[in-house]
Scaffold this motif. Sequence first.
Motif, PDB file in Angstrom:
ATOM      1  N   ALA A   1     -29.065  14.895  15.871  1.00 49.62           N
ATOM      2  CA  ALA A   1     -29.822  13.990  15.003  1.00 49.62           C
ATOM      3  C   ALA A   1     -29.052  13.630  13.737  1.00 49.62           C
ATOM      4  O   ALA A   1     -29.195  12.523  13.220  1.00 49.62           O
ATOM      5  N   THR A   2     -28.245  14.548  13.231  1.00 53.62           N
ATOM      6  CA  THR A   2     -27.524  14.299  11.979  1.00 53.62           C
ATOM      7  C   THR A   2     -26.090  13.834  12.204  1.00 53.62           C
ATOM      8  O   THR A   2     -25.334  13.699  11.252  1.00 53.62           O
ATOM      9  N   SER A   3     -25.736  13.577  13.450  1.00 54.66           N
ATOM     10  CA  SER A   3     -24.402  13.087  13.760  1.00 54.66           C
ATOM     11  C   SER A   3     -24.195  11.732  13.087  1.00 54.66           C
ATOM     12  O   SER A   3     -25.078  10.885  13.109  1.00 54.66           O
ATOM     13  N   PRO A   4     -23.024  11.499  12.508  1.00 56.58           N
ATOM     14  CA  PRO A   4     -22.787  10.238  11.811  1.00 56.58           C
ATOM     15  C   PRO A   4     -22.584   9.044  12.738  1.00 56.58           C
ATOM     16  O   PRO A   4     -22.502   7.914  12.282  1.00 56.58           O
ATOM     17  N   LYS A   5     -22.526   9.268  14.042  1.00 54.71           N
ATOM     18  CA  LYS A   5     -22.309   8.167  14.986  1.00 54.71           C
ATOM     19  C   LYS A   5     -23.558   7.299  15.094  1.00 54.71           C
ATOM     20  O   LYS A   5     -24.662   7.741  14.814  1.00 54.71           O
ATOM     21  N   ARG A   6     -23.374   6.073  15.558  1.00 54.61           N
ATOM     22  CA  ARG A   6     -24.496   5.153  15.760  1.00 54.61           C
ATOM     23  C   ARG A   6     -25.341   5.618  16.945  1.00 54.61           C
ATOM     24  O   ARG A   6     -24.884   6.365  17.794  1.00 54.61           O
ATOM     25  N   ASP A   7     -26.571   5.114  17.007  1.00 58.89           N
ATOM     26  CA  ASP A   7     -27.502   5.503  18.074  1.00 58.89           C
ATOM     27  C   ASP A   7     -27.042   5.091  19.463  1.00 58.89           C
ATOM     28  O   ASP A   7     -27.419   5.703  20.451  1.00 58.89           O
ATOM     29  N   ASP A   8     -26.241   4.037  19.561  1.00 64.53           N
ATOM     30  CA  ASP A   8     -25.835   3.568  20.882  1.00 64.53           C
ATOM     31  C   ASP A   8     -24.553   4.233  21.388  1.00 64.53           C
ATOM     32  O   ASP A   8     -24.102   3.960  22.488  1.00 64.53           O
ATOM     33  N   THR A   9     -23.979   5.124  20.594  1.00 65.20           N
ATOM     34  CA  THR A   9     -22.773   5.823  21.037  1.00 65.20           C
ATOM     35  C   THR A   9     -23.151   6.974  21.950  1.00 65.20           C
ATOM     36  O   THR A   9     -24.235   7.546  21.825  1.00 65.20           O
ATOM     37  N   PRO A  10     -22.274   7.331  22.868  1.00 69.13           N
ATOM     38  CA  PRO A  10     -22.593   8.456  23.758  1.00 69.13           C
ATOM     39  C   PRO A  10     -22.779   9.757  22.978  1.00 69.13           C
ATOM     40  O   PRO A  10     -22.167   9.970  21.935  1.00 69.13           O
ATOM     41  N   CYS A  11     -23.631  10.577  23.497  1.00 72.44           N
ATOM     42  CA  CYS A  11     -23.885  11.888  22.900  1.00 72.44           C
ATOM     43  C   CYS A  11     -22.626  12.738  23.019  1.00 72.44           C
ATOM     44  O   CYS A  11     -21.887  12.658  23.998  1.00 72.44           O
ATOM     45  N   TRP A  12     -22.392  13.589  22.046  1.00 74.09           N
ATOM     46  CA  TRP A  12     -21.167  14.389  21.991  1.00 74.09           C
ATOM     47  C   TRP A  12     -21.343  15.784  22.596  1.00 74.09           C
ATOM     48  O   TRP A  12     -20.413  16.582  22.583  1.00 74.09           O
ATOM     49  N   LEU A  13     -22.501  16.103  23.136  1.00 77.05           N
ATOM     50  CA  LEU A  13     -22.781  17.480  23.559  1.00 77.05           C
ATOM     51  C   LEU A  13     -21.712  18.061  24.473  1.00 77.05           C
ATOM     52  O   LEU A  13     -21.173  17.374  25.338  1.00 77.05           O
ATOM     53  N   ASP A  14     -21.475  19.325  24.291  1.00 82.92           N
ATOM     54  CA  ASP A  14     -20.532  20.075  25.101  1.00 82.92           C
ATOM     55  C   ASP A  14     -21.260  20.599  26.341  1.00 82.92           C
ATOM     56  O   ASP A  14     -22.185  21.404  26.232  1.00 82.92           O
TER      57      ASP A  14
ATOM     58  N   ARG B   1     -24.473  24.402  29.749  1.00 81.61           N
ATOM     59  CA  ARG B   1     -24.493  25.194  30.981  1.00 81.61           C
ATOM     60  C   ARG B   1     -24.842  26.653  30.667  1.00 81.61           C
ATOM     61  O   ARG B   1     -25.617  27.288  31.379  1.00 81.61           O
ATOM     62  N   MET B   2     -24.267  27.176  29.584  1.00 76.14           N
ATOM     63  CA  MET B   2     -24.562  28.551  29.171  1.00 76.14           C
ATOM     64  C   MET B   2     -26.034  28.690  28.778  1.00 76.14           C
ATOM     65  O   MET B   2     -26.708  29.644  29.184  1.00 76.14           O
ATOM     66  N   LEU B   3     -26.559  27.732  28.024  1.00 74.19           N
ATOM     67  CA  LEU B   3     -27.960  27.788  27.626  1.00 74.19           C
ATOM     68  C   LEU B   3     -28.890  27.626  28.826  1.00 74.19           C
ATOM     69  O   LEU B   3     -29.912  28.307  28.919  1.00 74.19           O
ATOM     70  N   LEU B   4     -28.534  26.748  29.764  1.00 78.82           N
ATOM     71  CA  LEU B   4     -29.338  26.587  30.982  1.00 78.82           C
ATOM     72  C   LEU B   4     -29.340  27.879  31.790  1.00 78.82           C
ATOM     73  O   LEU B   4     -30.391  28.301  32.292  1.00 78.82           O
TER      74      LEU B   4
ATOM     75  N   ALA C   1     -27.712  16.876  34.150  1.00 76.52           N
ATOM     76  CA  ALA C   1     -27.328  15.900  35.171  1.00 76.52           C
ATOM     77  C   ALA C   1     -26.716  14.644  34.553  1.00 76.52           C
ATOM     78  O   ALA C   1     -25.953  13.943  35.210  1.00 76.52           O
ATOM     79  N   GLN C   2     -27.020  14.388  33.300  1.00 74.24           N
ATOM     80  CA  GLN C   2     -26.540  13.178  32.640  1.00 74.24           C
ATOM     81  C   GLN C   2     -25.524  13.466  31.540  1.00 74.24           C
ATOM     82  O   GLN C   2     -25.132  12.563  30.811  1.00 74.24           O
ATOM     83  N   CYS C   3     -25.130  14.688  31.401  1.00 71.07           N
ATOM     84  CA  CYS C   3     -24.275  15.098  30.304  1.00 71.07           C
ATOM     85  C   CYS C   3     -22.923  15.536  30.856  1.00 71.07           C
ATOM     86  O   CYS C   3     -22.856  16.047  31.967  1.00 71.07           O
ATOM     87  N   PRO C   4     -21.873  15.384  30.134  1.00 76.74           N
ATOM     88  CA  PRO C   4     -21.743  14.888  28.766  1.00 76.74           C
ATOM     89  C   PRO C   4     -21.451  13.395  28.732  1.00 76.74           C
ATOM     90  O   PRO C   4     -20.956  12.819  29.696  1.00 76.74           O
ATOM     91  N   ALA C   5     -21.742  12.819  27.620  1.00 76.15           N
ATOM     92  CA  ALA C   5     -21.383  11.450  27.253  1.00 76.15           C
ATOM     93  C   ALA C   5     -21.992  10.356  28.122  1.00 76.15           C
ATOM     94  O   ALA C   5     -21.602   9.215  28.019  1.00 76.15           O
ATOM     95  N   ALA C   6     -22.959  10.659  28.965  1.00 78.75           N
ATOM     96  CA  ALA C   6     -23.604   9.619  29.759  1.00 78.75           C
ATOM     97  C   ALA C   6     -24.913   9.168  29.122  1.00 78.75           C
ATOM     98  O   ALA C   6     -25.559   8.266  29.619  1.00 78.75           O
ATOM     99  N   LEU C   7     -25.287   9.798  28.043  1.00 77.25           N
ATOM    100  CA  LEU C   7     -26.545   9.495  27.361  1.00 77.25           C
ATOM    101  C   LEU C   7     -26.282   8.921  25.981  1.00 77.25           C
ATOM    102  O   LEU C   7     -25.322   9.306  25.319  1.00 77.25           O
ATOM    103  N   ASP C   8     -27.175   8.052  25.527  1.00 77.31           N
ATOM    104  CA  ASP C   8     -27.113   7.687  24.123  1.00 77.31           C
ATOM    105  C   ASP C   8     -27.853   8.764  23.334  1.00 77.31           C
ATOM    106  O   ASP C   8     -28.533   9.622  23.911  1.00 77.31           O
ATOM    107  N   ARG C   9     -27.713   8.742  22.036  1.00 77.29           N
ATOM    108  CA  ARG C   9     -28.290   9.803  21.206  1.00 77.29           C
ATOM    109  C   ARG C   9     -29.797   9.893  21.324  1.00 77.29           C
ATOM    110  O   ARG C   9     -30.360  10.987  21.351  1.00 77.29           O
ATOM    111  N   GLN C  10     -30.484   8.753  21.390  1.00 74.29           N
ATOM    112  CA  GLN C  10     -31.946   8.786  21.462  1.00 74.29           C
ATOM    113  C   GLN C  10     -32.440   9.461  22.734  1.00 74.29           C
ATOM    114  O   GLN C  10     -33.365  10.270  22.683  1.00 74.29           O
ATOM    115  N   LEU C  11     -31.837   9.166  23.862  1.00 76.65           N
ATOM    116  CA  LEU C  11     -32.249   9.793  25.111  1.00 76.65           C
ATOM    117  C   LEU C  11     -31.893  11.276  25.119  1.00 76.65           C
ATOM    118  O   LEU C  11     -32.666  12.109  25.599  1.00 76.65           O
ATOM    119  N   CYS C  12     -30.748  11.607  24.562  1.00 78.44           N
ATOM    120  CA  CYS C  12     -30.357  13.008  24.447  1.00 78.44           C
ATOM    121  C   CYS C  12     -31.382  13.774  23.602  1.00 78.44           C
ATOM    122  O   CYS C  12     -31.826  14.858  23.978  1.00 78.44           O
TER     123      CYS C  12
END
Length: 134
Positions: free
Chosen positions: A27-40, A45-48, A80-91
């Motif tokens: 939520a506090t990432s400086p990227k725009r909302d339409d940029t792909p999510c940066w999640l690792d 996978r470890m949290l899942l 299933a949609q990560c990484p970088a296949a989601l925009d920030r809002q969907l993430c």
Amino acid sequence: MNTERSQLYYTCVFLHVSFQAVHNSVATSPKRDDTPCWLDAQMLRMLLSELQRCRREAAPFKEVRQSLDTAVYHCGLLMAQCPAALDRQLCQHHLEAIIAPLKEATAQLSGNANRTAVSRASSPGQRLRSWLGW
């Protein structure tokens, strides 16, 4: 609270806090909302994996299983949609869908679920005052 329930409670708290931290970071990432999510994906996978282990250990606690099933389901959708296949809002939407049932499971394990059920049965005005913290 017996030992098994206590251990499950603290695991749910850990997972809730972990996913909340990820959500806040996205939520506090400086990227725009339409940029792909940066999640690792490795971290997710470890949290899942920990969430799935927690769900298996919750088998004796019927009231907690459904909440953890929901969290596992939404975490699987996110993976299933990560990484970088989601925009920030969907993430963020997926993360919120994981956090809410974890919060519910934690409340159920701590015994606060009864208080939550009582507050749901109260009048709309009482619920509003409770939500506002009055």
